[in-house]
Design an enzyme around this catalytic site. Structure first.
Site, PDB file in Angstrom:
ATOM      1  N   ASP A 166     -27.989  11.130   9.841  1.00  0.00           N
ATOM      2  CA  ASP A 166     -27.906  12.403  10.560  1.00  0.00           C
ATOM      3  C   ASP A 166     -29.167  12.679  11.378  1.00  0.00           C
ATOM      4  O   ASP A 166     -29.098  13.013  12.565  1.00  0.00           O
ATOM      5  CB  ASP A 166     -27.682  13.570   9.584  1.00  0.00           C
ATOM      6  CG  ASP A 166     -26.309  13.527   8.934  1.00  0.00           C
ATOM      7  OD1 ASP A 166     -25.612  12.509   9.091  1.00  0.00           O
ATOM      8  OD2 ASP A 166     -25.952  14.506   8.264  1.00  0.00           O
ATOM      9  N   VAL A 171     -24.145  25.770   9.087  1.00  0.00           N
ATOM     10  CA  VAL A 171     -24.505  24.891   7.963  1.00  0.00           C
ATOM     11  C   VAL A 171     -23.244  24.405   7.242  1.00  0.00           C
ATOM     12  O   VAL A 171     -22.270  25.145   7.094  1.00  0.00           O
ATOM     13  CB  VAL A 171     -25.416  25.677   6.975  1.00  0.00           C
ATOM     14  CG1 VAL A 171     -25.673  24.879   5.695  1.00  0.00           C
ATOM     15  CG2 VAL A 171     -26.728  26.043   7.649  1.00  0.00           C
ATOM     16  N   SER A 189     -28.902  20.192   9.068  1.00  0.00           N
ATOM     17  CA  SER A 189     -30.210  19.959   8.440  1.00  0.00           C
ATOM     18  C   SER A 189     -30.961  18.822   9.137  1.00  0.00           C
ATOM     19  O   SER A 189     -32.191  18.871   9.261  1.00  0.00           O
ATOM     20  CB  SER A 189     -30.063  19.696   6.941  1.00  0.00           C
ATOM     21  OG  SER A 189     -29.356  18.497   6.730  1.00  0.00           O
TER      22      SER A 189
HETATM   23  C1  MEV Z   1     -23.282  13.421   6.108  1.00  0.00           C
HETATM   24  O1  MEV Z   1     -23.356  13.956   7.431  1.00  0.00           O
HETATM   25  C2  MEV Z   1     -23.053  11.947   6.150  1.00  0.00           C
HETATM   26  C3  MEV Z   1     -22.940  11.284   4.769  1.00  0.00           C
HETATM   27  O2  MEV Z   1     -22.625   9.900   5.014  1.00  0.00           O
HETATM   28  C4  MEV Z   1     -24.219  11.396   3.975  1.00  0.00           C
HETATM   29  C5  MEV Z   1     -25.365  10.564   4.551  1.00  0.00           C
HETATM   30  O3  MEV Z   1     -25.154   9.678   5.356  1.00  0.00           O
HETATM   31  O4  MEV Z   1     -26.491  10.830   4.118  1.00  0.00           O
HETATM   32  C6  MEV Z   1     -21.798  11.866   3.954  1.00  0.00           C
END
Ligand code: MEV
Length: 304
Positions: free
Chosen positions: A135, A85, A92
């Site tokens: 993600d 994590v 997640s």
């Molecule tokens: C997180 O893996 C990626 C960010 O751009 C946040 C998002 O896209 O929700 C930092």
């Protein structure tokens, strides 16, 4: 959930962001790759009452996230993961997709990309507040993905050719908090909007280069520039900058933090990954060559 035919299993890969993190939250392009490290969720009938949870993910928000997808009790949930994590590896997002796939298998109903992406948002919001959706999109699609979500919520996405360049992942060993990093960036706006725009432009260049299957030597400098801009918006730190410099000293042609920052991993493009991996091993820095997860049922149910 008595309609279930369990036990049922769902699984999904983590991700690496090649270009565009944080800027993607404000409507810019980003590019991410699914990696061959996964989270697996198993569901089976349990005694009446609250969910019984056995999880390799220790996170205070886990129960709230599970409740989004599994509001009923009488179930046992087992979660296994290869994704630590807070390391920028999309733990997640992978959990959200694995959970929705397990629930679909339990119900005996197919689930495609559009549903995974729409429902995955509610789970990702439990963890990260205001995610862009990148993600869990790449977890659901697999392969390499161009992603953009306008401030109004319209999503544009398209599969990209999977890059052939060797990618090394170097792990700072520290967990960052994505929700806090995203909130920090938001608090620094509008002063950093120019840098966010530049990150978005750089992603667009990266996408065009991937489509042309450009050589490593052409795209690697884009990673260096992306890292410089991520530092400018306040999400890198001395340790991540040192890991980037370490990678460049040991054969990488380009390197950047990947994910929300504040900890997590650095990715490096290098023609000779063995050299960087050996240097990292000698320095006691965890590192691995990233295998890419092949497209799953890419973008089924969407109009890219
Ligand atoms: C997180 O893996 C990626 C960010 O751009 C946040 C998002 O896209 O929700 C930092």
């Amino acid at each position: 959930m008595s309609e279930g035919r369990g036990p049922a299993v769902g699984s999904a890969p983590g991700k690496l962001i090649l270009a565009g993190e944080h800027a993607v939250v404000y409507g810019h392009d980003a590019v991410a790759l699914a990696i061959d490290r996964r989270t697996t969720v198993r569901l089976q009938a349990g005694p009446p009452g609250p969910l019984q949870v056995e999880s390799a993910i220790a996170d205070a928000r886990l129960r709230a996230a599970l409740a989004v997808a599994l509001p009923e009790g009488g179930l046992q949930v087992r979660i296994e993961t290869e994704l630590p994590v807070g390391r920028g590896l999309g733990s997640s997002g992978a959990l959200a997709v694995a959970l929705l796939r397990a629930r679909a298998a339990w119900r005996g109903a197919p689930v495609g990309f559009a549903q995974l992406h729409a429902e995955g948002f509610a789970i990702e919001r439990v963890f990260h507040g205001t995610p862009s959706g990148l993600d869990h999109a790449v977890s659901a699609a697999g392969g390499a993905l161009r992603y953009r979500r306008s401030p109004g919520g319209a999503v544009e996405l398209a599969p990209l050719p999977t890059p052939a360049w060797p990618i090394v992942v170097l792990d700072s060993g520290r967990a960052g908090d994505t929700g806090a990093m995203v909130a920090g960036v938001r608090a620094r706006r509008p002063a950093i909007d120019g840098a966010l725009d530049q990150i978005g432009a750089l992603s667009a260049t990266f996408i065009e280069a991937l489509r042309r299957r450009a050589a490593l030597a052409e795209v690697a400098p884009l990673l260096n520039e992306n890292h410089r801009l991520l530092r400018e918006i306040g999400v890198s730190d001395d340790n991540l900058d040192e890991i980037v410099a370490f990678a460049l000293r040991h054969g990488a042609a380009g390197a950047k933090l990947a994910g929300a920052g504040g900890g997590g991993v650095v990715i490096a493009l290098c023609a000779e990954p063995a050299r960087l991996l050996a240097a990292a091993a000698a320095a006691g820095l965890p590192a691995w060559a990233a295998p890419i997860a092949a497209p799953a049922d890419p973008l089924e149910g969407t109009s890219p």
